[in-house]
Design a protein around this motif. Structure first.
Motif, short mmCIF file in Angstrom:
data_model
loop_
_atom_site.label_atom_id
_atom_site.label_comp_id
_atom_site.label_asym_id
_atom_site.label_seq_id
_atom_site.Cartn_x
_atom_site.Cartn_y
_atom_site.Cartn_z
N ARG A 175 0.85 -1.17 0.00
CA ARG A 175 0.00 0.00 0.00
C ARG A 175 0.89 1.23 0.00
NH1 ARG A 175 -3.51 -0.08 5.01
NH2 ARG A 175 -1.60 -0.89 5.91
N ASP A 176 0.88 1.98 -1.11
CA ASP A 176 1.63 3.23 -1.15
C ASP A 176 0.89 4.29 -0.35
OD1 ASP A 176 2.95 3.08 -4.54
OD2 ASP A 176 3.47 2.01 -2.72
N ILE A 177 1.63 5.27 0.13
CA ILE A 177 1.04 6.35 0.91
C ILE A 177 0.82 7.54 -0.02
CG2 ILE A 177 1.39 7.90 2.85
CD1 ILE A 177 3.19 5.79 4.06
N VAL B 270 10.41 0.47 -9.19
CA VAL B 270 10.35 1.70 -8.40
C VAL B 270 8.99 1.78 -7.70
CG1 VAL B 270 10.43 4.22 -8.45
CG2 VAL B 270 11.94 2.88 -9.95
N ARG B 271 9.03 1.94 -6.38
CA ARG B 271 7.82 2.15 -5.59
C ARG B 271 7.78 3.62 -5.18
NH1 ARG B 271 5.41 -2.78 -4.20
NH2 ARG B 271 6.28 -4.32 -5.62
N THR B 272 6.79 4.34 -5.66
CA THR B 272 6.68 5.77 -5.42
C THR B 272 5.71 6.05 -4.28
OG1 THR B 272 7.09 6.21 -7.76
CG2 THR B 272 6.12 7.99 -6.47
N VAL B 273 6.18 6.80 -3.30
CA VAL B 273 5.39 7.06 -2.09
C VAL B 273 5.48 8.54 -1.75
CG1 VAL B 273 5.14 6.50 0.36
CG2 VAL B 273 5.87 4.73 -1.25
N GLN B 274 4.39 9.09 -1.26
CA GLN B 274 4.36 10.48 -0.78
C GLN B 274 4.15 10.47 0.72
OE1 GLN B 274 4.67 13.29 -2.69
NE2 GLN B 274 4.41 14.74 -0.99
N LEU B 275 4.99 11.20 1.44
CA LEU B 275 4.90 11.28 2.90
C LEU B 275 4.90 12.75 3.29
CD1 LEU B 275 4.93 9.21 5.29
CD2 LEU B 275 7.37 9.65 5.48
N THR B 276 3.85 13.16 4.01
CA THR B 276 3.72 14.56 4.41
C THR B 276 3.85 14.69 5.91
OG1 THR B 276 2.24 15.03 2.54
CG2 THR B 276 2.21 16.58 4.38
N ALA B 277 4.80 15.50 6.34
CA ALA B 277 5.00 15.79 7.76
C ALA B 277 4.30 17.10 8.07
CB ALA B 277 6.49 15.89 8.09
N ALA B 278 3.38 17.08 9.05
CA ALA B 278 2.60 18.28 9.34
C ALA B 278 2.14 18.27 10.79
CB ALA B 278 1.39 18.37 8.42
N ARG B 279 1.79 19.44 11.27
CA ARG B 279 1.18 19.60 12.59
C ARG B 279 -0.30 19.23 12.47
NH1 ARG B 279 -1.06 23.88 15.82
NH2 ARG B 279 -0.35 23.77 18.00
N THR B 280 -0.79 18.40 13.40
CA THR B 280 -2.14 17.88 13.23
C THR B 280 -2.69 17.39 14.56
OG1 THR B 280 -3.46 16.23 12.03
CG2 THR B 280 -1.28 15.58 12.70
N PRO B 281 -4.01 17.40 14.74
CA PRO B 281 -4.58 16.75 15.94
C PRO B 281 -4.51 15.24 15.81
CG PRO B 281 -6.34 17.61 14.54
CD PRO B 281 -5.04 18.08 13.94
N LEU B 282 -4.27 14.56 16.92
CA LEU B 282 -4.17 13.11 16.94
C LEU B 282 -5.06 12.56 18.06
CD1 LEU B 282 -0.29 12.74 16.58
CD2 LEU B 282 -1.99 12.32 14.79
N VAL C 258 7.52 -2.34 0.79
CA VAL C 258 8.22 -2.62 -0.46
C VAL C 258 8.69 -4.06 -0.41
CG1 VAL C 258 8.97 -0.22 -0.74
CG2 VAL C 258 10.45 -1.83 0.46
N THR C 259 9.26 -4.51 -1.52
CA THR C 259 9.87 -5.84 -1.60
C THR C 259 11.38 -5.68 -1.71
OG1 THR C 259 7.91 -6.78 -2.63
CG2 THR C 259 9.97 -7.99 -2.93
N ALA C 260 12.13 -6.54 -1.05
CA ALA C 260 13.59 -6.47 -1.11
C ALA C 260 14.04 -6.43 -2.57
CB ALA C 260 14.21 -7.65 -0.40
N GLY C 261 14.93 -5.50 -2.87
CA GLY C 261 15.40 -5.30 -4.24
C GLY C 261 14.71 -4.17 -4.94
N ASP C 262 13.56 -3.71 -4.41
CA ASP C 262 12.87 -2.57 -5.00
C ASP C 262 13.68 -1.29 -4.83
OD1 ASP C 262 10.74 -4.16 -5.67
OD2 ASP C 262 9.36 -3.34 -4.17
N THR C 263 13.39 -0.31 -5.67
CA THR C 263 13.88 1.05 -5.49
C THR C 263 12.75 1.86 -4.86
OG1 THR C 263 15.40 0.94 -7.36
CG2 THR C 263 14.71 3.14 -6.63
N LEU C 264 13.00 2.41 -3.69
CA LEU C 264 12.01 3.26 -3.02
C LEU C 264 12.26 4.70 -3.42
CD1 LEU C 264 9.70 3.69 -0.99
CD2 LEU C 264 11.44 3.81 0.81
N ALA C 265 11.24 5.37 -3.92
CA ALA C 265 11.29 6.79 -4.24
C ALA C 265 10.23 7.48 -3.39
CB ALA C 265 11.07 7.03 -5.73
#
Length: 508
Positions: A2-4, A67-79, A103-110
């Motif tokens: 599951r990509d983010i 290549v596994r492409t993922v977006q990760l956002t760091a932000a201030r947020t209520p939890l 990811v799977t071993a051997g993949d390129t993570l972007a």
């Protein structure tokens, strides 16, 4: 997988030191707002630069898979921590923990890190033997990602296992900035029906005005300044025979499993008889957890991502940064997964449900917590990953120094500076001796490598090891990943006080 795809204080000692980028061996690192890695062929001081040709060659040898492409956002947020407790903190994608990266071993993570925080940040890939300029250490391997900027981390992921991602800037890791990184084995030898990723944490950010930076300020003030204000965060008498005495520096108001308190725990559903793989990560800042699943025995299969000879136990202890994989065969009913905050008179809770029954009480203490306990030194590496026997070419001896009174944690009495270097050469077998002269335990983490725990052949392969007070822990590793690599205590407050240093590969 599951990509983010999420949409969107005062500087610490590390931030100030890193901002200068004047240290020898760091290279001419460019600002982290672009999609390409910082570039430099410079080797100041005779060390391999994080973006040097030796690093590029090592990455080419690892290959480049899908290549596994993922977006990760760091932000201030209520939890929402459960039980009516909501705090405002920093997190990845507004979730706690952040959604797992798979990811799977051997993949390129972007993975593109978008920084929506009020200060600079980074992403460190804890336990991954990756290319050096993607390791996420500002002032050593890159410039921090500025507020409003983004940066794409791109690297081959070589080894299967349980890992995680977190910042390497100040005390940010003691907020909500962490997520599991699961690397699947394309030739998975284990057989199981379900998988449960379990992330443990200690929590104080946003509770009654607490922040990790304020806590660090109090700790640096020494024990004589603990009264008043945030004194409730400064424990006295946190004791553990297992950890050799003092269990920790900080009394947290909450202890969490997968972002939930024990009063409103997270749950996992299975069927009686299911074989479940638990991937357990200690993402805490100052707490070791003793973990047990009520009514079950656990079979340890992996330590810090690498397979071990299967060992049966009732409970495990995890220092900050450590990970263990275990297999259990689920019984019929409702069972507590309890993570005891070692020496701190509190615990975290999650629930395994395979049938009807009430949720266990928040303070439930399964008898397995007092049963057989397996520690890392009792494990043996699986034959497939055992480090071959070899006489060390070099021995590095690091004394762990400091104390609570003046909060001067360090290696060899020298607080961290990014120009420190402990030299090695590519191809060497390196023995490192961690000599703990302090009255506290320390979980020591080496970036970019796994080591064999112990000086005798067959020790488990790990990247983080608990060093008890007054004891020496010896580890061996092969210098096969050129660059500049951090060695540090994974207690976030000890690291920020100065218990960090750099292992540097000499240029050819």
């Amino acid at each position: 997988m599951r990509d983010i795809h999420h949409t969107p204080g005062a500087p610490s000692r590390r931030t100030v030191l890193g901002a200068s980028l004047a240290a020898a061996g760091t290279g001419l690192l460019t600002a982290c707002g672009a999609d390409s890695p910082p570039r430099s062929n410079a080797k100041p001081g005779g060390y391999v630069a994080p973006d040097g040709p030796e690093v590029a060659e090592a990455e080419r040898e690892r290959g480049s898979g899908p290549v596994r492409t993922v977006q990760l956002t760091a932000a201030r947020t209520p939890l929402d921590l459960g039980g009516g407790t909501t705090v405002t903190s920093w997190s990845y994608g507004g979730e706690l923990p952040g959604e797992e990266v798979r990811v799977t071993a051997g993949d390129t993570l972007a993975l593109t890190l978008a920084n929506h925080l009020p200060e600079a940040t980074s992403a460190h890939w804890h336990g991954i033997a990756l290319r050096n300029n993607m390791d996420g250490v500002p002032g050593v391997t890159q410039k921090a990602v500025a507020p409003g900027a983004d940066f794409t981390y791109r690297f081959t992921v070589p080894d299967p296992g349980t890992y995680w991602v977190h910042p390497h800037v100040g005390t940010q890791r003691d907020r909500g900035l962490y997520a599991p990184l699961i690397v699947d084995d394309p030739k998975e030898p284990l057989s199981y029906d379900k998988e449960w990723v379990v992330v443990l944490d200690d929590w104080l950010d946003g509770v009654d005005g607490s922040t990790p930076d304020k806590v660090l300020g109090r700790l640096r003030g020494g024990t004589r300044h603990r009264r008043g204000g945030m004194a409730s965060r400064m424990p006295m008498g946190a004791e553990s025979k297992l950890l050799g005495g003092d269990a920790g520096d900080v009394a947290y108001p909450y202890y969490l499993v997968n972002g939930r308190t024990a009063k409103d725990p997270s749950g996992f559903t299975a069927r009686p008889g299911d074989r479940i793989r638990l991937r357990i990560v200690n993402a805490g800042g100052d707490t070791a957890f003793r973990v047990a699943l009520g009514g079950h025995r656990m079979t340890v299969t992996h330590a810090d991502g690498f397979p071990v000879r299967h060992t049966t136990t009732d409970s495990l202890v995890l220092g900050m940064g450590e990970r263990y994989d275990v297999l259990v065969t689920a019984g019929d009913g409702v069972f507590p997964l309890t993570a005891l905050a070692e020496g701190k008179r509190a615990s975290a809770l999650a629930v395994l449900r395979t049938g009807s029954g009430a949720v266990p009480a928040a303070d439930v203490r399964p008898e397995e917590l007092d049963g057989r306990l397996v520690t890392a030194d009792r494990l043996r590496a699986a034959d497939s990953v055992a480090l071959p026997s070899r006489t060390p070419d070099r021995t590095i001896r690091l004394r762990l120094t400091g104390g609570m009174a003046t909060y001067d944690w360090a290696f060899d009495g020298k607080p961290y500076s990014p120009d420190q270097r402990h030299p090695v050469r590519e191809g060497e077998r390196v023995r490192t001796e961690f000599v703990n002269t302090t009255s506290m335990w320390h979980p020591i983490h080496l970036h970019g490598h796994t080591f064999a725990l112990g000086a005798t052949p067959g020790g488990p392969r790990k990247d983080t090891a608990i060093v008890l007070p007054g004891q020496t822990v010896t580890v061996d590793f092969d210098a096969d990943n050129p660059g500049l690599w951090m060695v540090h205590c994974h207690n976030v407050y000890h690291a920020e006080a100065g218990m960090m240093t750099v292992l540097g590969y000499r240029a050819p």
